[in-house]
Design a protein around this motif. Sequence first.
Motif, PDB file in Angstrom:
ATOM      1  N   LEU A  12      -5.408   0.863  13.060  1.00  0.00           N
ATOM      2  CA  LEU A  12      -5.427   0.044  11.898  1.00  0.00           C
ATOM      3  C   LEU A  12      -4.987  -1.288  12.365  1.00  0.00           C
ATOM      4  O   LEU A  12      -3.689  -1.468  12.309  1.00  0.00           O
ATOM      5  CB  LEU A  12      -5.042   0.256  10.676  1.00  0.00           C
TER       6      LEU A  12
ATOM      7  N   GLY B 264      -2.038  -3.184  10.534  1.00  0.00           N
ATOM      8  CA  GLY B 264      -1.455  -2.372   9.636  1.00  0.00           C
ATOM      9  C   GLY B 264      -0.520  -1.463  10.327  1.00  0.00           C
ATOM     10  O   GLY B 264      -0.349  -1.199  11.406  1.00  0.00           O
ATOM     11  N   GLU B 265      -0.170  -0.573   9.441  1.00  0.00           N
ATOM     12  CA  GLU B 265       1.132   0.437   9.648  1.00  0.00           C
ATOM     13  C   GLU B 265       0.298   1.993   9.710  1.00  0.00           C
ATOM     14  O   GLU B 265      -0.648   2.002   9.011  1.00  0.00           O
ATOM     15  CB  GLU B 265       2.206   0.487   8.789  1.00  0.00           C
TER      16      GLU B 265
ATOM     17  N   GLU C 214       1.168   4.295   8.207  1.00  0.00           N
ATOM     18  CA  GLU C 214       1.426   4.853   6.921  1.00  0.00           C
ATOM     19  C   GLU C 214       0.202   4.408   6.069  1.00  0.00           C
ATOM     20  O   GLU C 214      -0.240   5.018   5.145  1.00  0.00           O
ATOM     21  CB  GLU C 214       2.703   4.416   6.206  1.00  0.00           C
ATOM     22  N   ASP C 215      -0.307   3.010   6.308  1.00  0.00           N
ATOM     23  CA  ASP C 215      -1.350   2.561   5.530  1.00  0.00           C
ATOM     24  C   ASP C 215      -2.455   3.687   5.503  1.00  0.00           C
ATOM     25  O   ASP C 215      -3.420   3.578   4.695  1.00  0.00           O
ATOM     26  CB  ASP C 215      -1.624   1.305   6.003  1.00  0.00           C
ATOM     27  N   LEU C 216      -2.873   3.981   7.025  1.00  0.00           N
ATOM     28  CA  LEU C 216      -4.057   5.012   6.937  1.00  0.00           C
ATOM     29  C   LEU C 216      -3.625   6.414   6.417  1.00  0.00           C
ATOM     30  O   LEU C 216      -4.717   7.074   5.524  1.00  0.00           O
ATOM     31  CB  LEU C 216      -4.232   5.159   8.427  1.00  0.00           C
ATOM     32  N   GLU C 217      -2.318   6.854   6.436  1.00  0.00           N
ATOM     33  CA  GLU C 217      -2.028   8.044   5.676  1.00  0.00           C
ATOM     34  C   GLU C 217      -2.185   7.897   4.195  1.00  0.00           C
ATOM     35  O   GLU C 217      -2.652   8.754   3.427  1.00  0.00           O
ATOM     36  CB  GLU C 217      -0.600   8.452   5.944  1.00  0.00           C
ATOM     37  N   GLN C 218      -1.868   6.905   3.687  1.00  0.00           N
ATOM     38  CA  GLN C 218      -2.173   6.468   2.354  1.00  0.00           C
ATOM     39  C   GLN C 218      -3.363   6.636   1.898  1.00  0.00           C
ATOM     40  O   GLN C 218      -4.020   7.158   0.729  1.00  0.00           O
ATOM     41  CB  GLN C 218      -1.507   5.086   1.809  1.00  0.00           C
ATOM     42  N   GLU C 219      -4.521   5.913   2.506  1.00  0.00           N
ATOM     43  CA  GLU C 219      -5.884   6.152   2.500  1.00  0.00           C
ATOM     44  C   GLU C 219      -6.208   7.650   2.647  1.00  0.00           C
ATOM     45  O   GLU C 219      -7.156   7.873   1.710  1.00  0.00           O
ATOM     46  CB  GLU C 219      -6.703   5.169   3.541  1.00  0.00           C
TER      47      GLU C 219
ATOM     48  N   GLU D  68     -11.518   2.631   5.806  1.00  0.00           N
ATOM     49  CA  GLU D  68     -10.248   1.445   5.720  1.00  0.00           C
ATOM     50  C   GLU D  68     -10.434   0.910   7.152  1.00  0.00           C
ATOM     51  O   GLU D  68     -10.084  -0.372   7.165  1.00  0.00           O
ATOM     52  CB  GLU D  68      -8.985   2.280   5.559  1.00  0.00           C
TER      53      GLU D  68
ATOM     54  N   SER E   6     -11.176  -2.973   7.706  1.00  0.00           N
ATOM     55  CA  SER E   6     -10.182  -3.971   8.293  1.00  0.00           C
ATOM     56  C   SER E   6     -10.722  -4.764   9.599  1.00  0.00           C
ATOM     57  O   SER E   6     -10.102  -5.857  10.095  1.00  0.00           O
ATOM     58  CB  SER E   6      -8.754  -3.364   8.702  1.00  0.00           C
TER      59      SER E   6
ATOM     60  N   TYR F 132     -11.702 -10.222   7.593  1.00  0.00           N
ATOM     61  CA  TYR F 132     -10.189  -9.845   7.977  1.00  0.00           C
ATOM     62  C   TYR F 132     -10.295 -10.622   9.509  1.00  0.00           C
ATOM     63  O   TYR F 132      -9.265 -10.663   9.990  1.00  0.00           O
ATOM     64  CB  TYR F 132      -9.873  -8.811   8.141  1.00  0.00           C
TER      65      TYR F 132
END
Length: 101
Positions: free
Chosen positions: A38, A41-42, A44-49, A83, A87, A92
Motif C-alpha cells: 500500500l 500506508g502501513e 497494518e492498514d491492509l490487515e485492517q482492510e 484498498e 490508493s 491520491y
Amino acid sequence: MTDEENVVLARGGNKAAEEILLNKYTPLVKAVAARFFLYGGEPEDLEQEGMVGLYSAINGFASGGASFSAYAYVCIRNAVLSEVKKSNGDKYSALNNFVPI
C-alpha cells in the motif's frame, strides 16, 4: 463445530462463535495482506482492510456453495485489493508523488 455452524451462531449474536472465526482466520488475513503493498500506508492498514473483508464474509456467507474458508479468502483478498487499487488512483496521486521541501 464447523466454520459454517460458527457463522450461523455469529450471525445470531453469539460473540464466542464470532471470536472463534476471527481468531482462526486472522493468520489468513495477515498472509493475504503481506502479499500486497500500500503506497503511503502501513502493512497494518491492509490487515485492517482484510479484517473488514472477513467480517463481510461472516455476514454474507450462504451455505450450499463453496466452503466458508474459500469464501472468506475471496472476501479478504477482494477487500485488500480494493484498498490497494483505491490508493493508486488519480485522487491520491498528489499524496503518493509528493516531494519534501
